[in-house]
Every structure is written in C-alpha cells, then in structure tokens.
Scaffold this active site. Structure first.
Site, PDB file in Angstrom:
ATOM      1  N   GLU A   1      74.341  -9.191  41.296  1.00 29.96           N
ATOM      2  CA  GLU A   1      74.733  -9.830  40.046  1.00 29.96           C
ATOM      3  C   GLU A   1      75.302  -8.796  39.074  1.00 29.96           C
ATOM      4  O   GLU A   1      75.460  -7.624  39.410  1.00 29.96           O
ATOM      5  CB  GLU A   1      73.513 -10.519  39.416  1.00 29.96           C
ATOM      6  CG  GLU A   1      72.372  -9.560  39.087  1.00 29.96           C
ATOM      7  CD  GLU A   1      71.110 -10.253  38.591  1.00 29.96           C
ATOM      8  OE1 GLU A   1      71.044 -11.496  38.616  1.00 29.96           O
ATOM      9  OE2 GLU A   1      70.174  -9.538  38.179  1.00 29.96           O
TER      10      GLU A   1
ATOM     11  N   ASP B   1      70.143  -7.188  29.459  1.00 29.23           N
ATOM     12  CA  ASP B   1      71.538  -7.432  29.856  1.00 29.23           C
ATOM     13  C   ASP B   1      72.543  -6.946  28.819  1.00 29.23           C
ATOM     14  O   ASP B   1      73.440  -7.697  28.409  1.00 29.23           O
ATOM     15  CB  ASP B   1      71.771  -8.929  30.101  1.00 29.23           C
ATOM     16  CG  ASP B   1      70.698  -9.569  30.962  1.00 29.23           C
ATOM     17  OD1 ASP B   1      70.111  -8.862  31.797  1.00 29.23           O
ATOM     18  OD2 ASP B   1      70.451 -10.787  30.795  1.00 29.23           O
TER      19      ASP B   1
END
Length: 343
Positions: free
Chosen positions: A229, A35
C-alpha cells in the site's frame, strides 16, 4: 533508548532556521499523525495526517501541520470540511498536490465494517484549507469497491498520473491474495481515465498482513492476506521509483520497499524479498512506513517522512530520515532514534 526518551530530547531542542544544518531526533511530532502526506510549496512544508472516524476540535478532518525545516512543526488545525452524510465513516491517507493555483486533497473515505472505501477529491485555494469535497469520488476502472491511498504524480511533460492501492484475490503467477498498487492516467485532477495498469502486487512472505483472514466483503472467504500500500513515486536518474509500504501496520515487520520502471506506467520490476528501504527494529521501533519523500530544506538530499508507533502503541507519530541513493538502490539510514543532522 526508547520513544519516551527521545520525545523528551526533542521537546528540549532549540528551534533553528532552514538556512543552516538542522539537527533532529525522532519523532519530530509526538501527537497522532498517521500516514503523513507532505506537500512542499513555496519553501514551506505542509503535512496532512489521518484522523480516522473522529473529526478534530474544529470539526474538520485530517490534521495539518506546517514547517520550514521538517523538524519544528506548527499545528494548522483540520483540512477537510466533512462531506454531507459522512457520519460514521473513516477518513484515511490524505495527500495534497497543487495544480494551476488550486490545491487538490485526495483521501480515502469508507466504512470499516464492510471495507467499502473509495478515493475522493477536495479542493482549496490555500494549502492549509479549508478543503471542500467535489462531490464525486474517483472511479477505479475495474469497479473495485475497496481502493485507498491515492498518490498523484506529475511527469516531466506535465501529465498527471494516479497511483493507488486496491484488492486482488487471485494467486496466479506467484502472486499472493491481498492489496497491491496500480497506476492510471488523470484526465483532469478529478477524473481517472479508467485504465489502471499493474505496478506491484505481493509475492513474498514479508508482506503478510494476516494469515487465514476472514474477508466479509468477499463472501466470508478466508485468505492468507498480504498487503502492499501507500505508493509514493520519485523520478531519479531518468527512472521511476515507486516506493510502497508492506505487511501489517501494527507490527515491526511493516516497512518500505520499492519497484522501478523506465516509464511512469511501467512495467515495474525489482520487488524486494524484504523491506529494503526502511523496516522496524525489534523492541524499539514498530510499524515505520506510509511515507512521503521530499527534498531537504538545506540541501539536495531526499528525506523520507513516515509514521511509527509510540512505545505504548497508542499513537503513530511522525518521523523523518534521509534517503540515500546507493549502487544497490535507495536506502534509508533509519529508523533513527538518536540525534541526526540534515545536511
């Protein structure tokens, strides 16, 4: 060529300056860096990566890396001082922005067993930290118990907006049950207005996370659960492009798509029936996504910074590739596995 091969090639590559074209070969960082949220500040890039439930060696959360060319990265240690009472919690998806001389770290914290996650805010006077939690999480306007992946975006007039992912259970109007993205206005850098507006929800098969998934947090109900997301917003040619990742992060189906709007709060349209920007390559690259988009150190070209699994599926490594704006919309040349030159 597999990950093991281009990892060795990267380790042997010479360090170059940001004033000349930079050659790279993915991954640009071989250790765990899921991420990657990237901040560009005063000519240097700072990448922040998920660390899960375990702190780093210095006791802090979220690995920090720095670079002047997006290729050669220096380890700066951990970013966040663990908040009191956070033992046993997961720490996900860090992103940092700077406003009026203060650096704001937005991150997701919660417990994996019951999927109770909220987005919290920490501050520092340095991009590398240490960051100290402000003590109060952000509040979703609809009272959601699970919301993650915060992304702060400043519009041309100086107003900040906050994009994040949250769960939706209904299947009306062609939507799939699962995680989607909303946007709200930031009253200040620590408070949301509480009026989230829809950006994008799953509609297509490619975003399936898990079929017939049991969701204990929703009373043990079962869903064909879909996931959208990791929002990242870019204003390009007067329009707002919200890039997002979809599908199951552990599979080759995971990838990056987008929706676009004429206003920062929408309505957003143009969702793809597959991951049009970046997606996995069977038997070669799995799970590319959860990205940032920054400007190249040597040109006006946009660069996607994302993670992808190593060959053994033990760590998600940091990769980069150029983003091209075409007549059909934004596209990425990756995921690349050979040598590429940033121009």
């Amino acid at each position: 060529m597999r990950y093991a091969l281009f990892t060795l090639a990267l380790m042997a590559a010479p360090i170059v300056s940001a004033e000349t074209p930079v050659a790279y070969q993915n991954p640009v960082y071989t250790r765990s860096m899921p991420d990657p949220g990237v901040l560009e500040h005063e000519g240097r890039y700072y990448a922040f990566g998920t660390t899960g439930s375990k702190p780093l060696a210095d006791g802090r959360r979220f690995r920090v890396l720095s670079s002047d060319n997006l290729v050669d990265w220096q380890d700066e240690g951990g970013a966040l001082v663990s908040p009191a009472g956070s033992e046993g919690h997961e720490f996900w998806a860090p992103e940092v922005v700077e406003h009026d001389g203060t650096f704001y770290l937005y991150y997701s914290m919660g417990t994996i067993d019951d999927l109770q996650f909220k987005i919290r805010v920490a501050t520092s006077d340095s991009p590398t930290g240490p960051y100290t939690d402000t003590g109060t999480p952000l509040e979703d306007g609809a009272g959601a118990a699970f919301f993650i992946d915060g992304h702060a975006f400043q519009d041309d007039d100086g107003q900040w907006y906050f994009f994040y992912a949250k769960d939706f259970l209904d299947t009306e109007s062609g939507y799939r049950a699962g995680t989607g993205i909303v946007v709200d206005r930031l009253i200040d850098m620590r408070r949301l207005e509480g009026k989230p507006q829809m950006v994008v929800r799953p509609r297509y098969d490619w975003t399936l996370f898990e079929a017939n998934r049991t969701m204990s947090m929703y009373g043990g109900r079962r869903f064909d659960w879909h996931t959208i997301e990791a929002p990242w917003v870019v204003k390009h040619d007067g329009r707002y492009w919200c890039f997002y990742s979809g599908s199951n992060f552990g599979t080759e189906h995971y990838g990056i798509d987008y929706v676009v709007a004429d206003s920062v709060t929408g309505p957003y349209t143009g969702q793809g029936q597959y991951a049009r920007v970046l997606r996995g390559v069977p038997n070669l690259v799995r799970g590319p996504g959860h990205h940032s988009i920054v400007r190249s150190p040597v040109s006006e070209e946009d660069i996607i910074v994302y993670h992808a699994w190593n060959e053994d599926m033990t760590v998600r490594q940091m990769c980069i590739d150029p983003l091209t704006w075409t007549r059909y919309g934004p596209r990425c040349v990756g995921p690349s596995v050979g040598e590429v030159e940033l121009k």
